[in-house]
Structures are given as structure tokens and as C-alpha cells.
Design a protein around this motif. Structure first.
Motif, mmCIF file in Angstrom:
data_model
loop_
_atom_site.group_PDB
_atom_site.id
_atom_site.type_symbol
_atom_site.label_atom_id
_atom_site.label_comp_id
_atom_site.label_asym_id
_atom_site.label_seq_id
_atom_site.Cartn_x
_atom_site.Cartn_y
_atom_site.Cartn_z
ATOM 1 N N PRO A 1 43.415 33.413 46.180
ATOM 2 C CA PRO A 1 42.259 32.539 45.943
ATOM 3 C C PRO A 1 41.319 32.495 47.136
ATOM 4 N N ASN B 1 44.085 28.429 35.312
ATOM 5 C CA ASN B 1 44.843 29.370 36.134
ATOM 6 C C ASN B 1 44.267 29.508 37.533
ATOM 7 N N SER B 2 43.216 28.801 37.809
ATOM 8 C CA SER B 2 42.540 28.923 39.092
ATOM 9 C C SER B 2 42.165 27.548 39.630
ATOM 10 N N THR C 1 38.047 39.065 40.981
ATOM 11 C CA THR C 1 38.357 39.833 42.184
ATOM 12 C C THR C 1 37.196 40.741 42.571
ATOM 13 N N ASP D 1 36.663 33.257 39.898
ATOM 14 C CA ASP D 1 37.960 33.863 40.200
ATOM 15 C C ASP D 1 38.021 35.348 39.870
ATOM 16 N N ASP E 1 37.071 38.352 33.464
ATOM 17 C CA ASP E 1 37.900 39.547 33.594
ATOM 18 C C ASP E 1 38.532 39.978 32.272
ATOM 19 N N THR F 1 38.885 44.358 38.715
ATOM 20 C CA THR F 1 38.953 42.931 38.373
ATOM 21 C C THR F 1 40.298 42.560 37.761
ATOM 22 N N GLN F 2 41.085 43.550 37.350
ATOM 23 C CA GLN F 2 42.382 43.275 36.743
ATOM 24 C C GLN F 2 43.474 43.095 37.794
ATOM 25 N N GLU G 1 47.632 27.235 42.563
ATOM 26 C CA GLU G 1 48.043 28.313 43.461
ATOM 27 C C GLU G 1 49.092 27.917 44.493
ATOM 28 N N LYS H 1 44.650 40.916 40.708
ATOM 29 C CA LYS H 1 44.369 39.585 41.220
ATOM 30 C C LYS H 1 44.513 39.538 42.741
ATOM 31 N N SER H 2 43.546 38.910 43.372
ATOM 32 C CA SER H 2 43.570 38.729 44.816
ATOM 33 C C SER H 2 43.867 37.266 45.133
#
Length: 326
Positions: free
Chosen positions: A311, A176-177, A135, A133, A106, A305-306, A197, A308-309
Motif C-alpha cells: 500500500p 480490500n484497500s 499498481t 490501489d 484492475d 496492474t495484476q 493491510e 499487487k504492490s
């Protein structure tokens, strides 16, 4: 179809198994449609430094099975500056390159979108990251191979854990994921997973671990490197403070998760994504990224994609805990 003379393709960000398969698909799809194809060396750095390589059919032979990326990849802080992006555009113009395909994550898509709007250059993104990761797509290139690498390593570690009745904290990538950690834990039969998360219920974890140790049972705990406590070493330090570390060991898998020959799924999806990216450009489309939804290849607004959804597959946590009986 829109008239395009030449396209360029680059790989950006962290390498992911399947990138080469994707490059191959882009180049050969372009050749099929009578379009010239250029590879950009070392991602956005190559755009700025004018490092291009004309690619023909044979240049991408025998790379579908190779991990990494034959084009090279790198972070490029210079691309944040408009002056440097202008250099990149001038270099593209000099080679009569009309469109750009970016294989990356992303962050790469964000830079590409800004570049496209500034200079009216058609771009298409292809998601490639072992973290899966991005979106809007169910799948990113490299995810399946990385998971298989982790599971293979965990299987081997479990042999030792079982033989010595030990608990292993296995650290996987995921700053981050925690998607990689979550899926690996569910598929490898791990007893617990730590991921960025969610907040860890450390008291329940301690109780669970005490029961396992009291029963002289082995356990596998998957820890994402970006977990809120830290990585596996930080979890170990926490357990040591609680006098629970005597039979606990740490295994950090590290960059081996990025390497290796891509799996069937990564080769197939990389091929489908690369071919579709060329088709989208020829149809006059831009600022899209190629993805997968409900087992169908889709094209979506790259700016999505910017946003965030949540996980993917967080319900796997219930399965992991239900099947861990301690």
C-alpha cells in the motif's frame, strides 16, 4: 501514426468522480485527430448487448464538472466467458471500431487484456477508482474527490464529537484497500485508523481509548469497511464487549464518497489521461494503461496492474500516531 477509423470508450466497475472528464477528453482528442468516437453504455455489458452511442463534440459538453459517468457502469460476469467476448468483438467489427479505451480498475483491465489478446484489438486502460490501489501509478481518477468528501464529513462529525466529548468511528470505503482510510486519517487529524493491510494491536487501541475517555476527550477513528475486524459497527461491537462503548458512536459514510463534482486534481488528471490514451493508440501501442509517476503522465504494461504492490504511504501511520498524544 497508425490508421484508426473509430475508437470506443467505456467506464467499468465502481463509478469515480472524474470519469466524465476523462470521457470528454477521449472523445475530443479523437475528434481532433479525425477519428470517430463511440461510447459504450454500461461497461462491458454494452459491448455484449451492442449498446453503443456515437459521440460528437457537443455530446460531451458540460460534463467535465459532473460526477458519476454519463455512459453508465456495471459489473459484467458474462464477460468472463469467451462466447460472450466473441459477441462483443463482432459488435465492434460491425461499427468498424478499431480500438477500445477502458476507464476503470484492475479487474476491468484484466478483462480488457484478455479480450485484446484473443481478438488482436488495440486497448488502453485508464485507472479510475477512489481506492487509488492500482499498481504502478501514483494516482487514480476519483481518489482526490473522495478524500475531500471524507474530510468534509469528518470535519462536521468532529464538531459534534467535540461538543459531546465522544469518540466517533467513521467508516469509509475500502473493502480490500485501506489507502483511502489511511490518507483520510492523516489529513483529517484522526487519532487512529483501521485498515485491511495490517493486524490491529487491539490491546494498545483499548489503552489509548481508555485514556481519551478518562480525559473526557473527543476522538475520530477512521475505519476501512474491509478492516480485519470488520467495519465500524464490528469495531463498536468489540468495544461494547469491553465496556468501552458508552461514549462511542458510529458514522458510516457509504456511497456518498463516490459522488459529487470532481475536484481540480481529478478533472486535470482525467483530462491528461484521456488525451494520452488516444495518442498511445495512434502511435500503434496497445495493452498499456495510463498513469502518473513523479507528476508525469506515463504509459505502462497493463498486465503489471495484476501484481499487487505494498500500500502507498504506509509511513503515514507513524505520523498519525506521533500526533495523537493520548
Amino acid at each position: 501514426m497508425v490508421k484508426i477509423q473509430n475508437i470506443a470508450v467505456l467506464t467499468s466497475g465502481g463509478d469515480a468522480p472524474g470519469m466524465n472528464a476523462c470521457v470528454r477528453a477521449v472523445v475530443r482528442a479523437a475528434i481532433y485527430h479525425g477519428i470517430g468516437a463511440y461510447g459504450v453504455i454500461d461497461g462491458f455489458n454494452g459491448l455484449i448487448k451492442n449498446q453503443f452511442k456515437k459521440l460528437d463534440y457537443h455530446d460531451v459538453s458540460n460534463i467535465i464538472q459532473r460526477g458519476g459517468t454519463i455512459l453508465g457502469t456495471a459489473r459484467c460476469p458474462d464477460f468472463l466467458h469467451k462466447k460472450e467476448r466473441k459477441k462483443a468483438f463482432i459488435n465492434l467489427q460491425a461499427l468498424k471500431i478499431d480500438a477500445l479505451i477502458i476507464i476503470g480498475g484492475d479487474g476491468s483491465f484484466k478483462g480488457a487484456s484478455i479480450f485484446s489478446h484473443e481478438f488482436d484489438l488495440p486497448i488502453i486502460g485508464i485507472p479510475a477508482t477512489i481506492d487509488n490501489d492500482i499498481t504502478g501509478t501514483d494516482y487514480t481518477i476519483g481518489f482526490d474527490t473522495a478524500l475531500n468528501t471524507i474530510i468534509d464529513a469528518v470535519d462536521k462529525i468532529r464538531d459534534t464529537a467535540s461538543s459531546h466529548h465522544r469518540v466517533f468511528l467513521v467508516e469509509v470505503m475500502g473493502n480490500n484497500s485501506g489507502i483511502l482510510a489511511l490518507n483520510a486519517a492523516a489529513a483529517s487529524g484522526a487519532e487512529e485508523v483501521f485498515m485491511p493491510e495490517r493486524n490491529e494491536d487491539l490491546q494498545k487501541f483499548e489503552e489509548k481509548l481508555r485514556r481519551a475517555l478518562a480525559a473526557n476527550k473527543s476522538s475520530i477513528i477512521i475505519v476501512a469497511e474491509g478492516d480485519q475486524i470488520g467495519g465500524a459497527k464490528e469495531v463498536f461491537a468489540y468495544l461494547k464487549d469491553k465496556n468501552l462503548s458508552d461514549k462511542v458512536r458510529v458514522a458510516v459514510l457509504g456511497h456518498m464518497q463516490r459522488g459529487g463534482s470532481p475536484s481540480f486534481l481529478d478533472r486535470l488528471n482525467a483530462t491528461l489521461f484521456g488525451e494520452q490514451a488516444v495518442v498511445e493508440l495512434l502511435q500503434g501501442n496497445t495493452n498499456l494503461y495510463i498513469g502518473m509517476h513523479n507528476n508525469k503522465v506515463i504509459a505502462s504494461d497493463i498486465n503489471h496492474t495484476q501484481v499487487k504492490s505494498p500500500p502507498k504511504n504506509m509511513d503515514y501511520l507513524k505520523i498519525i500516531r506521533k500526533l495523537s498524544v493520548y
